[in-house]
Design an enzyme around this catalytic site. Structure first.
Site, PDB file in Angstrom:
ATOM      1  N   GLY A 199      -4.056  -4.608  -4.524  1.00 57.33           N
ATOM      2  CA  GLY A 199      -4.949  -3.580  -5.074  1.00 57.33           C
ATOM      3  C   GLY A 199      -4.138  -2.343  -5.343  1.00 57.33           C
ATOM      4  N   HIS A 200      -4.018  -1.979  -6.608  1.00 54.34           N
ATOM      5  CA  HIS A 200      -3.292  -0.759  -6.952  1.00 54.34           C
ATOM      6  C   HIS A 200      -4.309   0.305  -7.335  1.00 54.34           C
ATOM      7  CE1 HIS A 200       0.478  -2.632  -6.662  1.00 54.34           C
ATOM      8  NE2 HIS A 200       0.477  -3.261  -7.812  1.00 54.34           N
ATOM      9  N   ASP A 243       0.817  -1.226   0.000  1.00 56.20           N
ATOM     10  CA  ASP A 243       0.000   0.000   0.000  1.00 56.20           C
ATOM     11  C   ASP A 243       0.847   1.271   0.000  1.00 56.20           C
ATOM     12  OD1 ASP A 243      -2.256  -1.681   0.344  1.00 56.20           O
ATOM     13  OD2 ASP A 243      -1.838  -1.736   2.498  1.00 56.20           O
ATOM     14  N   GLN A 252       2.183  -6.251  -3.007  1.00 60.78           N
ATOM     15  CA  GLN A 252       2.496  -6.227  -1.566  1.00 60.78           C
ATOM     16  C   GLN A 252       3.827  -5.502  -1.303  1.00 60.78           C
ATOM     17  OE1 GLN A 252       1.624  -9.679  -2.723  1.00 60.78           O
ATOM     18  NE2 GLN A 252      -0.493  -9.222  -2.385  1.00 60.78           N
ATOM     19  N   LYS A 289       2.319   2.079  -4.958  1.00 55.02           N
ATOM     20  CA  LYS A 289       3.018   1.532  -6.132  1.00 55.02           C
ATOM     21  C   LYS A 289       2.229   1.785  -7.406  1.00 55.02           C
ATOM     22  CE  LYS A 289       3.096  -2.577  -4.308  1.00 55.02           C
ATOM     23  NZ  LYS A 289       2.577  -2.236  -2.977  1.00 55.02           N
TER      24      LYS A 289
HETATM   25  P1  GDP Z   1      -0.365   0.256  -3.795  1.00 55.71           P
HETATM   26  O1  GDP Z   1      -0.985  -1.062  -3.589  1.00 55.71           O
HETATM   27  O2  GDP Z   1       1.054   0.289  -3.336  1.00 55.71           O
HETATM   28  O3  GDP Z   1      -0.545   0.783  -5.195  1.00 55.71           O
HETATM   29  O4  GDP Z   1      -1.074   1.297  -2.853  1.00 55.71           O
HETATM   30  P2  GDP Z   1      -2.620   1.612  -2.772  1.00 55.71           P
HETATM   31  O5  GDP Z   1      -3.116   1.944  -4.099  1.00 55.71           O
HETATM   32  O6  GDP Z   1      -3.331   0.596  -2.004  1.00 55.71           O
HETATM   33  O7  GDP Z   1      -2.597   2.880  -1.795  1.00 55.71           O
HETATM   34  C1  GDP Z   1      -2.049   4.041  -2.135  1.00 55.71           C
HETATM   35  C2  GDP Z   1      -3.106   5.106  -1.966  1.00 55.71           C
HETATM   36  O8  GDP Z   1      -2.457   6.336  -1.817  1.00 55.71           O
HETATM   37  C3  GDP Z   1      -4.014   5.279  -3.162  1.00 55.71           C
HETATM   38  O9  GDP Z   1      -5.270   5.685  -2.754  1.00 55.71           O
HETATM   39  C4  GDP Z   1      -3.309   6.362  -3.979  1.00 55.71           C
HETATM   40  O10 GDP Z   1      -4.199   7.085  -4.822  1.00 55.71           O
HETATM   41  C5  GDP Z   1      -2.801   7.228  -2.893  1.00 55.71           C
HETATM   42  N1  GDP Z   1      -1.567   7.949  -3.176  1.00 55.71           N
HETATM   43  C6  GDP Z   1      -0.483   7.545  -3.916  1.00 55.71           C
HETATM   44  N2  GDP Z   1       0.487   8.482  -3.832  1.00 55.71           N
HETATM   45  C7  GDP Z   1       0.013   9.476  -3.017  1.00 55.71           C
HETATM   46  C8  GDP Z   1       0.566  10.701  -2.515  1.00 55.71           C
HETATM   47  O11 GDP Z   1       1.690  11.065  -2.777  1.00 55.71           O
HETATM   48  N3  GDP Z   1      -0.232  11.444  -1.680  1.00 55.71           N
HETATM   49  C9  GDP Z   1      -1.492  11.077  -1.341  1.00 55.71           C
HETATM   50  N4  GDP Z   1      -2.190  11.880  -0.526  1.00 55.71           N
HETATM   51  N5  GDP Z   1      -2.040   9.925  -1.766  1.00 55.71           N
HETATM   52  C10 GDP Z   1      -1.293   9.136  -2.604  1.00 55.71           C
END
Ligand code: GDP
Length: 422
Positions: free
Chosen positions: A40-41, A13, A225, A16
């Protein structure tokens, strides 16, 4: 650009999805190498939010070929419905053209889901926090050499005999455990129907990728992950059942381990979803505030994420095991108005301190924190590092100093353009 591997540095989370989407603009192939639809991205596009579970994030770019590698476990029914949903969103998903599926990838069955939920319930207070989607049992069957592979879906005779073998092994104890047994006829028919739909995409993706690599194509390997959820290097037993760190990128794709650039993604604070040790966790109101400010609720399950201080010990460890000399720091904007603390060492129960991540009793360590001055400005419109408030700059530099990793990209919001390149 050499082949690049993007990994989450802690427990997933980290954002990515956004970073891969950003990097995919200059990439020919985007490849998933492990995990299943427990990942979940989240992408924030001009058309709104899009959450991808199994399909690689490059699908939103018309020029990329997206590959589900052999290290991924695929629920074919879920995959068909994810493809349908993406098409409904107006994305041009074409199996065999911009979406390829490894014939060697293992298949998740409905029975695996039942087994997963049953095992988690039996763990009682020792539960791992799995998403209950059958991913662990599908990987277990792969290790036990009774699993089905996507290529089997195209070979009805093989599929039937593999299913019979699996049912012979599982049904006795499924029945003893009060679970519905595997119905070979019904499951076989469902899988053959899914196989017919997916057929144009099911190929030898390892061969495709090796050819692409030899032809100088740009390849982005997308980790699911995070490194601390890696089956072997992570915070066992509270880990996922695949190799989420860079090691899994080779076995999970069939690409050789040369010319790899590894980029680690870390949030400007730490989060963890599910159970397991988390040394810098904030169990107080500050943790709640951080959860709300960062919208820290799982994109797959909606579960609230546990939040805490940035942990340079854990990040340095993940950098070392993944080979990431470079970090992309996300969510710096979220820390507006918060105190800033960094964990720089752990105090062990015997009173000594360490800067190594211990394999045991991580739940008993005390984080040694340093405090830095915070900032109150809204960072979301900032595009140059020099324009960040001085305290935000100093925080990023302190992370670099304590992790030994360089930070050349800072994300200051969920949207594609909310990025600072140094
Ligand atoms: P992933 O599985 O690593 O892709 O992460 P997730 O998608 O589950 O969670 C990342 C969350 O943070 C998502 O809702 C993104 O839209 C949001 N996000 C990503 N980069 C940033 C950032 O720099 N700032 C903020 N406020 N939200 C971000």
């Amino acid at each position: 650009m050499p082949t690049t591997c993007v990994v989450g540095i802690l427990w997933g989370d980290e954002g990515k999805g956004k970073v891969i989407d950003y990097l995919a603009a200059d990439t020919d192939y985007v490849v998933r190498f492990g995990g299943g639809h427990n990942a979940g991205h989240t992408l924030v596009l001009s058309s709104g939010k899009l959450v991808l579970h199994l399909v690689p994030s490059g699908i939103v770019h018309s020029h990329t070929t997206n590959v589900i590698g052999n290290g991924v476990v695929v629920d074919p029914i879920h995959l068909c419905s994810e493809i349908d949903k993406l098409r409904l969103r107006g994305l041009d998903v074409q199996l065999g053209k911009n979406l390829l599926l490894s014939e060697r990838a293992h298949v998740i069955l409905e029975a695996h889901r039942r087994q997963d939920q049953w095992a988690e319930a039996l763990r009682g207070s020792g539960k791992i926090g799995t998403t209950g989607r059958g991913i662990g049992p599908a990987y277990s069957d792969r290790c036990s050499r009774v699993g089905l592979r996507l290529g089997d879906l195209l070979r009805p005779a093989r599929l039937r005999s593999a299913l019979e073998g699996l049912a012979a092994q599982k049904n006795a104890w499924f029945v003893a455990a009060g679970l519905a047994p595997i119905d070979v006829e019904a499951v076989g028919a469902e899988l053959i129907a899914a196989g017919d739909r997916l057929r144009p995409g099911i190929v030898d993706t390892g061969a495709v990728l090796r050819r692409a690599h030899a032809a100088g194509k740009r390849i982005l390997l997308e980790g699911a992950q995070g490194c601390l959820l890696d089956l072997e290097q992570g915070t066992y037993p509270f880990v996922t059942s695949s190799h989420a760190s860079t090691g899994g990128a080779f076995s999970g794709t069939g690409l050789p381990p040369h010319l790899l650039r590894v980029v680690g993604i870390a949030k400007a604070y730490a989060t963890r979803v599910g159970e397991g040790p988390f040394p810098t966790e904030l169990k107080d109101d500050l943790g709640n505030r951080l959860r709300i400010a960062g919208n820290e609720f799982g994109s797959t399950t909606g579960r609230p994420r546990r939040c805490g201080w940035f942990d340079t010990v854990a990040v340095r460890y993940s950098g070392a095991i993944s080979g990431a000399g470079e970090l992309v720091l996300t969510n710096l904007d979220v820390l507006r108005g918060f105190p800033l603390k960094l964990c720089i060492a752990y105090k062990l129960p015997d009173g000594t301190t360490t800067t190594e991540l211990p394999a045991f009793d991580l739940d008993l360590v005390q984080p040694q924190l340093i405090e830095l001055p915070g900032f109150d400005d809204d960072l979301r419109q900032v595009r140059r590092f020099e324009d960040l408030p001085k305290n935000a700059q100093a925080y990023v530099q302190a992370i670099e100093q304590h992790t030994g990793m360089s930070i050349r990209t800072v994300s200051v919001g969920p949207e594609r353009q909310q990025v600072i390149l140094r």
